[in-house]
Design an enzyme around this catalytic site. Structure first.
Site, PDB file in Angstrom:
ATOM      1  N   GLN A   1      62.088  70.518  80.309  1.00 26.63           N
ATOM      2  CA  GLN A   1      63.179  69.348  79.986  1.00 26.63           C
ATOM      3  C   GLN A   1      63.016  68.759  78.509  1.00 26.63           C
ATOM      4  OE1 GLN A   1      62.422  65.362  81.282  1.00 26.63           O
ATOM      5  NE2 GLN A   1      64.255  65.568  82.582  1.00 26.63           N
TER       6      GLN A   1
ATOM      7  N   GLY B   1      59.937  64.247  93.099  1.00 24.19           N
ATOM      8  CA  GLY B   1      59.390  63.788  92.028  1.00 24.19           C
ATOM      9  C   GLY B   1      58.243  63.316  92.487  1.00 24.19           C
TER      10      GLY B   1
ATOM     11  N   TYR C   1      67.686  57.294  77.928  1.00 23.56           N
ATOM     12  CA  TYR C   1      67.069  57.992  77.019  1.00 23.56           C
ATOM     13  C   TYR C   1      68.205  58.398  75.852  1.00 23.56           C
ATOM     14  CZ  TYR C   1      62.870  57.388  79.094  1.00 23.56           C
ATOM     15  OH  TYR C   1      61.675  56.916  79.644  1.00 23.56           O
TER      16      TYR C   1
HETATM   17  C1  PHB Z   1      58.143  57.263  83.064  1.00 24.19           C
HETATM   18  O1  PHB Z   1      57.352  57.672  82.629  1.00 24.19           O
HETATM   19  O2  PHB Z   1      58.264  55.994  83.355  1.00 24.19           O
HETATM   20  C2  PHB Z   1      59.510  57.782  82.977  1.00 24.19           C
HETATM   21  C3  PHB Z   1      59.622  58.707  81.886  1.00 24.19           C
HETATM   22  C4  PHB Z   1      60.863  59.289  82.075  1.00 24.19           C
HETATM   23  C5  PHB Z   1      61.800  59.224  82.783  1.00 24.19           C
HETATM   24  C6  PHB Z   1      61.765  58.295  83.931  1.00 24.19           C
HETATM   25  C7  PHB Z   1      60.559  57.585  83.911  1.00 24.19           C
HETATM   26  O3  PHB Z   1      63.092  59.869  82.836  1.00 24.19           O
END
Ligand code: PHB
Length: 374
Positions: free
Chosen positions: A98, A326, A181
């Site tokens: 990713q 997840g 992001y």
């Molecule tokens: C998180 O670690 O809180 C986190 C990181 C990346 C994501 C979502 C949550 O896409």
């Protein structure tokens, strides 16, 4: 069960429709993948996962909330990942990397950002509300970022990371377009106020995602995918419903032409929907129902709080080609084997160890969860 039919994904075949989604675990040695990470990913391959997607992997040096998040911009990182992909392949698994750039949710005072010697870049100079830089004095939140002068520079960094991912032996790459992001920041009209061709209309806001995908396809052919979260929420993104549909509908219609291996649609989830000024941030709607009509050729994977029963329904009905789990993977390396055997996903993770802790053995709460007894 339909969930256990193999699936052709780009130029690989995965053994079943169960994916492990990216989970930030913050266990690298600085930013270099290491042995404990190898053990973690091999456990999850041995547990029968059809497709593993790595934790968010930084395409360039950035000051994240997780100082031990891995990267893929230098040789040591590529060598570290190569050991992991080799070991996953020996175990019979498949693994995508990713690709992650945080945009405005990096911090200028984080050591990695200082070492990078560049400001925190984002589509526009608009700070996200929130933030949790626990390792910095005073635990500061997000800052006002610097507007990216030329977005093609960052697209080139994504492309180089994709080239590095190939050298590291991955089976493909997933563009992290979700959760507020950088890709999501470009898409979102509350974070992107640019007046050039990278902002404004849905077409312009989708340009960064689409140009990045095209650059990744140049490297990987069909073994490119993208994860999106149209409902927004996390990291202070989200648009009114009509604008959400126009933006993500356009994005998906165009992405569908690129011959990608899958798009992961992240549904609304309360856990990734912060509250600001007494109001939840996301625009709740039926993400899968709304956006799957825009994808005619591309496999859909559904992500976020999918249960095993629902997973089988989604795949057997043809609504999705596959699903991602997840959180259950934190405590169950053997999610897929458990589902096949009708065993529950019932362990509760110790959240104190989700991201590791300073001075604590990184193995704890990471590679010490056991498979079920079969
Ligand atoms: C998180 O670690 O809180 C986190 C990181 C990346 C994501 C979502 C949550 O896409």
């Amino acid at each position: 069960m339909a969930l256990f039919n193999p699936l052709k994904l780009g130029n690989i075949t995965i053994a079943n429709r169960i994916g492990m989604s990216a989970l930030t675990r913050n266990r690298s040695t600085d930013t270099v993948p290491n042995e404990v990470m190898q053990k973690y990913y091999v456990q999850r391959a041995a547990g029968g996962t059809g497709l593993i997607v790595t934790e968010g992997t930084l395409i360039t040096r950035q000051g994240t909330e997780w100082p031990q998040a891995p990267g893929i911009w230098d040789k040591a990182q590529v060598a570290g990942w190569k050991k992991i992909t080799d070991a996953v392949h020996e175990t019979g698994g498949k693994i995508y990397c990713q690709l992650w750039h945080l945009g405005r949710v990096s911090h200028p005072e984080a050591p990695q950002q200082i070492a990078a010697g560049v400001p925190v870049y984002a589509p526009s100079a608009i700070p996200a509300r929130g933030g949790k830089f626990r390792f910095l004095p005073g635990r500061p939140g997000y800052v006002t970022p610097t507007e990216i002068p030329d977005p093609t520079v960052i697209i080139a960094q994504f492309k180089q990371a994709a080239i590095n991912a190939k050298a590291a032996g991955f089976d493909g790459v997933e563009l992290h377009g979700a959760n507020g992001y950088i890709v999501a920041q470009f898409l979102d009209s509350t974070a992107n106020k640019r007046t050039d061709k990278w902002g404004g209309s849905p077409e312009n806001r989708a340009r960064f995602a689409l140009e990045t995908l095209k650059a990744l396809v140049e490297v990987w052919g069909p073994n490119v995918s993208m994860k999106i979260s149209p409902a927004g929420g996390y990291n202070d993104v989200g648009m009114p419903l009509q604008e959400t549909i126009e933006t993500f509908g356009y994005l998906l219609r165009e992405a569908d032409k690129l011959g990608l291996s899958y798009i992961a649609l992240m549904r609304y989830g309360a856990a990734l929907d912060p509250e600001f000024d007494g109001k939840k941030r996301a625009t709740q709607h039926d993400v899968v129902g709304t956006f799957s009509p825009y994808l005619e050729k591309t496999h859909i994977f559904v992500n976020c709080e999918v249960t095993p029963v629902e997973a089988e329904e989604l795949v057997s009905s043809g609504t999705a080609a596959g699903v991602f789990f997840g959180f259950p993977y934190v405590t169950h390396p053997d999610v897929a084997r458990r589902i096949a055997a009708g065993k529950p996903l019932d362990n509760v993770p110790n959240v104190a160890h989700l991201y590791g802790a300073e001075g604590v053995d990184p193995a704890i709460g990471y590679v010490d969860y056991k498979e079920a007894v079969y």
